[in-house]
Design a protein around this motif. Structure first.
Motif, PDB file in Angstrom:
ATOM      1  N   TYR A   1       0.813  -1.219   0.000  1.00  0.00           N
ATOM      2  CA  TYR A   1       0.000   0.000   0.000  1.00  0.00           C
ATOM      3  C   TYR A   1       0.845   1.268   0.000  1.00  0.00           C
ATOM      4  CZ  TYR A   1      -2.844  -3.785   1.889  1.00  0.00           C
ATOM      5  OH  TYR A   1      -3.450  -4.996   2.096  1.00  0.00           O
ATOM      6  N   SER A   2       2.160   1.117  -0.051  1.00  0.00           N
ATOM      7  CA  SER A   2       3.048   2.268  -0.084  1.00  0.00           C
ATOM      8  C   SER A   2       3.072   2.877  -1.489  1.00  0.00           C
ATOM      9  CB  SER A   2       4.479   1.838   0.300  1.00  0.00           C
ATOM     10  OG  SER A   2       5.023   0.981  -0.707  1.00  0.00           O
ATOM     11  N   ARG A   3       3.700   4.031  -1.607  1.00  0.00           N
ATOM     12  CA  ARG A   3       3.813   4.679  -2.912  1.00  0.00           C
ATOM     13  C   ARG A   3       4.531   3.767  -3.905  1.00  0.00           C
ATOM     14  NH1 ARG A   3       7.003  10.272  -3.120  1.00  0.00           N
ATOM     15  NH2 ARG A   3       8.676   8.850  -2.523  1.00  0.00           N
ATOM     16  N   THR A   4       5.608   3.120  -3.451  1.00  0.00           N
ATOM     17  CA  THR A   4       6.341   2.213  -4.328  1.00  0.00           C
ATOM     18  C   THR A   4       5.502   0.994  -4.676  1.00  0.00           C
ATOM     19  OG1 THR A   4       8.448   2.915  -3.381  1.00  0.00           O
ATOM     20  CG2 THR A   4       8.422   0.808  -4.537  1.00  0.00           C
ATOM     21  N   GLY A   5       4.813   0.440  -3.683  1.00  0.00           N
ATOM     22  CA  GLY A   5       3.986  -0.734  -3.931  1.00  0.00           C
ATOM     23  C   GLY A   5       2.870  -0.466  -4.916  1.00  0.00           C
ATOM     24  N   LEU A   6       2.237   0.691  -4.816  1.00  0.00           N
ATOM     25  CA  LEU A   6       1.161   1.040  -5.744  1.00  0.00           C
ATOM     26  C   LEU A   6       1.699   1.269  -7.146  1.00  0.00           C
ATOM     27  CD1 LEU A   6      -1.009   3.411  -3.512  1.00  0.00           C
ATOM     28  CD2 LEU A   6      -1.409   0.995  -4.070  1.00  0.00           C
ATOM     29  N   ALA A   7       2.900   1.852  -7.241  1.00  0.00           N
ATOM     30  CA  ALA A   7       3.512   2.047  -8.559  1.00  0.00           C
ATOM     31  C   ALA A   7       3.805   0.701  -9.218  1.00  0.00           C
ATOM     32  CB  ALA A   7       4.792   2.869  -8.425  1.00  0.00           C
ATOM     33  N   ARG A   8       4.270  -0.274  -8.427  1.00  0.00           N
ATOM     34  CA  ARG A   8       4.549  -1.599  -8.981  1.00  0.00           C
ATOM     35  C   ARG A   8       3.254  -2.298  -9.398  1.00  0.00           C
ATOM     36  NH1 ARG A   8       9.624  -3.307  -8.720  1.00  0.00           N
ATOM     37  NH2 ARG A   8       9.168  -5.543  -8.733  1.00  0.00           N
ATOM     38  N   ALA A   9       2.202  -2.111  -8.620  1.00  0.00           N
ATOM     39  CA  ALA A   9       0.915  -2.694  -8.996  1.00  0.00           C
ATOM     40  C   ALA A   9       0.413  -2.093 -10.300  1.00  0.00           C
ATOM     41  CB  ALA A   9      -0.108  -2.471  -7.878  1.00  0.00           C
ATOM     42  N   ARG A  10       0.576  -0.789 -10.441  1.00  0.00           N
ATOM     43  CA  ARG A  10       0.166  -0.138 -11.684  1.00  0.00           C
ATOM     44  C   ARG A  10       0.964  -0.672 -12.872  1.00  0.00           C
ATOM     45  NH1 ARG A  10       1.559   4.042 -14.877  1.00  0.00           N
ATOM     46  NH2 ARG A  10      -0.131   5.236 -15.843  1.00  0.00           N
ATOM     47  N   ASP A  11       2.253  -0.871 -12.687  1.00  0.00           N
ATOM     48  CA  ASP A  11       3.093  -1.403 -13.765  1.00  0.00           C
ATOM     49  C   ASP A  11       2.754  -2.850 -14.095  1.00  0.00           C
ATOM     50  OD1 ASP A  11       4.456   0.987 -13.965  1.00  0.00           O
ATOM     51  OD2 ASP A  11       6.165   0.340 -12.748  1.00  0.00           O
ATOM     52  N   ALA A  12       2.142  -3.567 -13.138  1.00  0.00           N
ATOM     53  CA  ALA A  12       1.787  -4.975 -13.356  1.00  0.00           C
ATOM     54  C   ALA A  12       0.446  -5.146 -14.054  1.00  0.00           C
ATOM     55  CB  ALA A  12       1.760  -5.716 -12.021  1.00  0.00           C
ATOM     56  N   LEU A  13      -0.261  -4.029 -14.303  1.00  0.00           N
ATOM     57  CA  LEU A  13      -1.574  -4.071 -14.936  1.00  0.00           C
ATOM     58  C   LEU A  13      -1.502  -3.724 -16.420  1.00  0.00           C
ATOM     59  CD1 LEU A  13      -3.683  -2.222 -12.216  1.00  0.00           C
ATOM     60  CD2 LEU A  13      -3.982  -4.623 -12.897  1.00  0.00           C
ATOM     61  N   ASN A  14      -2.340  -4.374 -17.195  1.00  0.00           N
ATOM     62  CA  ASN A  14      -2.534  -3.959 -18.579  1.00  0.00           C
ATOM     63  C   ASN A  14      -3.225  -2.596 -18.607  1.00  0.00           C
ATOM     64  OD1 ASN A  14      -1.561  -6.121 -20.297  1.00  0.00           O
ATOM     65  ND2 ASN A  14      -3.233  -7.386 -19.498  1.00  0.00           N
ATOM     66  N   PRO A  15      -3.096  -1.837 -19.698  1.00  0.00           N
ATOM     67  CA  PRO A  15      -3.850  -0.586 -19.807  1.00  0.00           C
ATOM     68  C   PRO A  15      -5.344  -0.840 -19.600  1.00  0.00           C
ATOM     69  CG  PRO A  15      -2.210  -0.722 -21.544  1.00  0.00           C
ATOM     70  CD  PRO A  15      -2.197  -2.056 -20.854  1.00  0.00           C
TER      71      PRO A  15
END
Length: 235
Positions: free
Chosen positions: A162-176
């Motif tokens: 739930y951290s800023r880094t964790g959310l950025a990685r989750a976003r990168d793991a998603l398709n558009p």
């Protein structure tokens, strides 16, 4: 009043103990005195899957679920998933699957044999990291129900999700156009802001514990990654 009868316990990697207890015909998974989930109130966990899939426009979605628990979210996802879709569940505690095949077998049914799904004994953050680093295909949705919300109650290491880094990685793991959905026992305005700062389009939904409108209310955030068209218009 019916007593709560201990059935089994399991250690959480990194500390803490989960306990499966029976209360009459119902089962509850406890962490200390906290009820994490139980068979009397499963509606919100099912809604986590159903409302996410309702928001996807993908013919064969690839779904990652963080936490098997009692399998409510997993089974609800399978019920809505097309034949070509796939669901991966990351569960950190092996005994959870033993409970699913043992005391909770009537609840589980044959869903663990469904060819569209699989359960991996793994930290969900590792699977998110593998996708964000392009070691495996991206997901169309990531559903997180590994805690009572974005606060690492069950396991301190979950805070990184739930951290800023964790959310950025989750976003990168998603398709558009993909969705990160997070279940929580209650609202958290700071977390909602973190989602927006991570460049998600955020929808916050209050869901019922039971379909009869009784019991507590819970929160689900649906954080959507921009589609390719939207990304192009923003650049």
């Amino acid at each position: 009043m019916l007593p709560r009868e201990p059935v089994d316990s399991a250690q959480i990697p990194g500390g803490g103990t989960l306990e499966l207890v029976r209360h009459g015909k119902d089962y509850i998974i406890m962490l200390g005195r906290d009820e994490l989930m139980g068979t009397r109130m499963q509606f919100s966990e099912e809604q986590l899957a159903e409302l996410t899939l309702d928001r996807l426009d993908v013919p064969a979605p690839r779904i990652l679920i963080g936490g098997y628990g009692m399998g409510f979210t997993y089974r609800a996802a399978l019920a809505r998933l097309p034949k070509e879709g796939r669901v991966v569940v990351a569960e950190l505690v092996p005994e959870i699957l033993d409970w699913a095949k043992g005391p909770l077998a009537d609840l589980t049914g044959n869903t663990l044999d469904d060819p569209r799904g699989r359960v991996e004994i793994e930290d969900v953050s590792d699977l998110i990291g593998d996708a964000s680093d392009r070691f495996q295909p991206l997901y169309d949705a990531i559903l997180l129900d590994v805690d009572n919300g974005p606060d690492g109650l069950v396991r301190g290491d979950n805070n990184k999700l739930y951290s800023r880094t964790g959310l950025a990685r989750a976003r990168d793991a998603l398709n558009p156009g993909g969705i990160l959905a997070v279940w929580s026992a209650g609202p958290d305005p700071q977390f909602a802001r973190r989602l927006k700062n991570a460049r998600f389009e955020v929808e916050e939904r209050v869901v019922k514990a039971r379909p009869n409108n009784k019991g507590p209310r819970f929160t689900i955030w649906f954080a959507r990654k921009a589609s390719l068209t939207e990304q192009a218009s923003d650049s």
